[in-house]
Write a protein that holds these residues in place. Structure first.
Motif, PDB file in Angstrom:
ATOM      1  N   ASN A   5     -50.563  40.998  20.137  1.00 61.59           N
ATOM      2  CA  ASN A   5     -49.234  41.007  20.743  1.00 61.59           C
ATOM      3  C   ASN A   5     -48.292  40.061  20.019  1.00 61.59           C
ATOM      4  N   ASN A   6     -48.798  38.913  19.569  1.00 61.07           N
ATOM      5  CA  ASN A   6     -47.980  37.988  18.776  1.00 61.07           C
ATOM      6  C   ASN A   6     -47.529  38.652  17.478  1.00 61.07           C
ATOM      7  N   ALA A   7     -48.447  39.342  16.818  1.00 59.68           N
ATOM      8  CA  ALA A   7     -48.115  40.012  15.560  1.00 59.68           C
ATOM      9  C   ALA A   7     -47.064  41.091  15.784  1.00 59.68           C
ATOM     10  N   LYS A   8     -47.192  41.843  16.877  1.00 60.16           N
ATOM     11  CA  LYS A   8     -46.212  42.883  17.183  1.00 60.16           C
ATOM     12  C   LYS A   8     -44.840  42.272  17.478  1.00 60.16           C
ATOM     13  N   ALA A   9     -44.805  41.182  18.229  1.00 60.03           N
ATOM     14  CA  ALA A   9     -43.541  40.508  18.536  1.00 60.03           C
ATOM     15  C   ALA A   9     -42.920  39.942  17.266  1.00 60.03           C
ATOM     16  N   ASN A  10     -43.742  39.395  16.381  1.00 63.17           N
ATOM     17  CA  ASN A  10     -43.223  38.859  15.114  1.00 63.17           C
ATOM     18  C   ASN A  10     -42.624  39.964  14.247  1.00 63.17           C
ATOM     19  N   GLU A  11     -43.275  41.122  14.215  1.00 59.94           N
ATOM     20  CA  GLU A  11     -42.756  42.246  13.437  1.00 59.94           C
ATOM     21  C   GLU A  11     -41.459  42.774  14.051  1.00 59.94           C
ATOM     22  N   ALA A  12     -41.392  42.810  15.371  1.00 60.43           N
ATOM     23  CA  ALA A  12     -40.163  43.238  16.051  1.00 60.43           C
ATOM     24  C   ALA A  12     -39.019  42.284  15.711  1.00 60.43           C
ATOM     25  N   THR A  13     -39.300  40.987  15.701  1.00 61.02           N
ATOM     26  CA  THR A  13     -38.287  39.982  15.342  1.00 61.02           C
ATOM     27  C   THR A  13     -37.802  40.200  13.922  1.00 61.02           C
ATOM     28  N   ARG A  14     -38.739  40.393  12.999  1.00 64.50           N
ATOM     29  CA  ARG A  14     -38.387  40.587  11.588  1.00 64.50           C
ATOM     30  C   ARG A  14     -37.530  41.837  11.402  1.00 64.50           C
ATOM     31  N   THR A  15     -37.949  42.934  12.007  1.00 63.37           N
ATOM     32  CA  THR A  15     -37.226  44.195  11.879  1.00 63.37           C
ATOM     33  C   THR A  15     -35.825  44.091  12.478  1.00 63.37           C
ATOM     34  N   ALA A  16     -35.724  43.482  13.659  1.00 60.30           N
ATOM     35  CA  ALA A  16     -34.428  43.339  14.333  1.00 60.30           C
ATOM     36  C   ALA A  16     -33.484  42.449  13.529  1.00 60.30           C
ATOM     37  N   ALA A  17     -34.001  41.353  12.994  1.00 64.33           N
ATOM     38  CA  ALA A  17     -33.165  40.448  12.197  1.00 64.33           C
ATOM     39  C   ALA A  17     -32.665  41.146  10.933  1.00 64.33           C
ATOM     40  N   GLN A  18     -33.537  41.913  10.290  1.00 69.90           N
ATOM     41  CA  GLN A  18     -33.147  42.625   9.074  1.00 69.90           C
ATOM     42  C   GLN A  18     -32.059  43.660   9.375  1.00 69.90           C
ATOM     43  N   ALA A  19     -32.240  44.429  10.442  1.00 73.21           N
ATOM     44  CA  ALA A  19     -31.246  45.441  10.810  1.00 73.21           C
ATOM     45  C   ALA A  19     -29.903  44.792  11.130  1.00 73.21           C
ATOM     46  N   TYR A  20     -29.945  43.651  11.803  1.00 71.61           N
ATOM     47  CA  TYR A  20     -28.711  42.938  12.155  1.00 71.61           C
ATOM     48  C   TYR A  20     -28.007  42.454  10.894  1.00 71.61           C
ATOM     49  N   THR A  21     -28.781  41.883   9.962  1.00 66.34           N
ATOM     50  CA  THR A  21     -28.239  41.383   8.698  1.00 66.34           C
ATOM     51  C   THR A  21     -27.610  42.510   7.890  1.00 66.34           C
ATOM     52  N   GLU A  22     -28.210  43.699   7.961  1.00 69.39           N
ATOM     53  CA  GLU A  22     -27.690  44.861   7.240  1.00 69.39           C
ATOM     54  C   GLU A  22     -26.432  45.435   7.895  1.00 69.39           C
ATOM     55  N   GLY A  23     -26.059  44.904   9.060  1.00 67.13           N
ATOM     56  CA  GLY A  23     -24.846  45.350   9.729  1.00 67.13           C
ATOM     57  C   GLY A  23     -25.017  46.600  10.574  1.00 67.13           C
ATOM     58  N   ARG A  24     -26.254  46.975  10.836  1.00 66.57           N
ATOM     59  CA  ARG A  24     -26.469  48.158  11.666  1.00 66.57           C
ATOM     60  C   ARG A  24     -25.988  47.907  13.086  1.00 66.57           C
ATOM     61  N   GLN A  25     -25.469  48.917  13.735  1.00 66.76           N
ATOM     62  CA  GLN A  25     -24.961  48.814  15.103  1.00 66.76           C
ATOM     63  C   GLN A  25     -25.982  49.279  16.136  1.00 66.76           C
ATOM     64  N   ILE A  26     -26.916  50.127  15.711  1.00 70.24           N
ATOM     65  CA  ILE A  26     -27.930  50.683  16.606  1.00 70.24           C
ATOM     66  C   ILE A  26     -29.301  50.477  15.978  1.00 70.24           C
ATOM     67  N   LEU A  27     -30.256  50.100  16.811  1.00 72.75           N
ATOM     68  CA  LEU A  27     -31.644  49.937  16.386  1.00 72.75           C
ATOM     69  C   LEU A  27     -32.514  50.747  17.337  1.00 72.75           C
ATOM     70  N   THR A  28     -33.260  51.691  16.807  1.00 74.89           N
ATOM     71  CA  THR A  28     -34.212  52.457  17.603  1.00 74.89           C
ATOM     72  C   THR A  28     -35.599  51.963  17.232  1.00 74.89           C
ATOM     73  N   TYR A  29     -36.367  51.564  18.248  1.00 72.51           N
ATOM     74  CA  TYR A  29     -37.653  50.919  18.001  1.00 72.51           C
ATOM     75  C   TYR A  29     -38.715  51.518  18.912  1.00 72.51           C
ATOM     76  N   LYS A  30     -39.869  51.868  18.339  1.00 70.39           N
ATOM     77  CA  LYS A  30     -40.975  52.418  19.117  1.00 70.39           C
ATOM     78  C   LYS A  30     -41.965  51.302  19.436  1.00 70.39           C
ATOM     79  N   ILE A  31     -42.277  51.177  20.709  1.00 73.09           N
ATOM     80  CA  ILE A  31     -43.251  50.188  21.172  1.00 73.09           C
ATOM     81  C   ILE A  31     -44.402  50.938  21.821  1.00 73.09           C
ATOM     82  N   ILE A  32     -45.619  50.673  21.367  1.00 76.86           N
ATOM     83  CA  ILE A  32     -46.808  51.274  21.974  1.00 76.86           C
ATOM     84  C   ILE A  32     -47.522  50.183  22.747  1.00 76.86           C
ATOM     85  N   GLU A  33     -47.774  50.439  24.022  1.00 75.38           N
ATOM     86  CA  GLU A  33     -48.408  49.424  24.855  1.00 75.38           C
ATOM     87  C   GLU A  33     -49.792  49.070  24.328  1.00 75.38           C
ATOM     88  N   SER A  34     -50.219  47.846  24.584  1.00 77.74           N
ATOM     89  CA  SER A  34     -51.505  47.359  24.100  1.00 77.74           C
ATOM     90  C   SER A  34     -52.672  47.825  24.951  1.00 77.74           C
TER      91      SER A  34
END
Length: 86
Positions: A5-34
């Motif tokens: 779960n820590n690894a998944k949260a870290n990857e979500a943080t990385r992906t979200a930060a990158q999308a924000y830096t790229e100036g994207r307005q919408i982020l679609t993210y798939k989460i699969i429960e553990s």
């Protein structure tokens, strides 16, 4: 929160930060429960942590939909989350 779960949260943080830096307005993210006991009512391990991780990067969850599916070995719920920039 466990290692996976820590690894998944870290990857979500990385992906979200990158999308924000790229100036994207919408982020679609798939989460699969553990948990593999998706037929039971209760906590969905790791899901809240991933949503919080993405929102901590300046995104707001605006829509969410769920579907049952196979993930590796068994039925799990997949959440498709639509985030918008704050």
């Amino acid at each position: 929160m466990g290692f996976i779960n820590n690894a998944k949260a870290n990857e979500a943080t990385r992906t979200a930060a990158q999308a924000y830096t790229e100036g994207r307005q919408i982020l679609t993210y798939k989460i699969i429960e553990s948990s593999s006991s998706s037929r039971n009512t209760g906590l969905m391990p790791g899901v809240g942590e991933q949503i919080e991780a993405i929102e901590s990067q300046g995104w707001t969850l605006t829509n969410l939909t769920a579907a049952e599916g196979k993930a590796f070995t068994g039925d799990r719920t997949a959440l498709i989350c639509l985030f918008r920039r704050n």
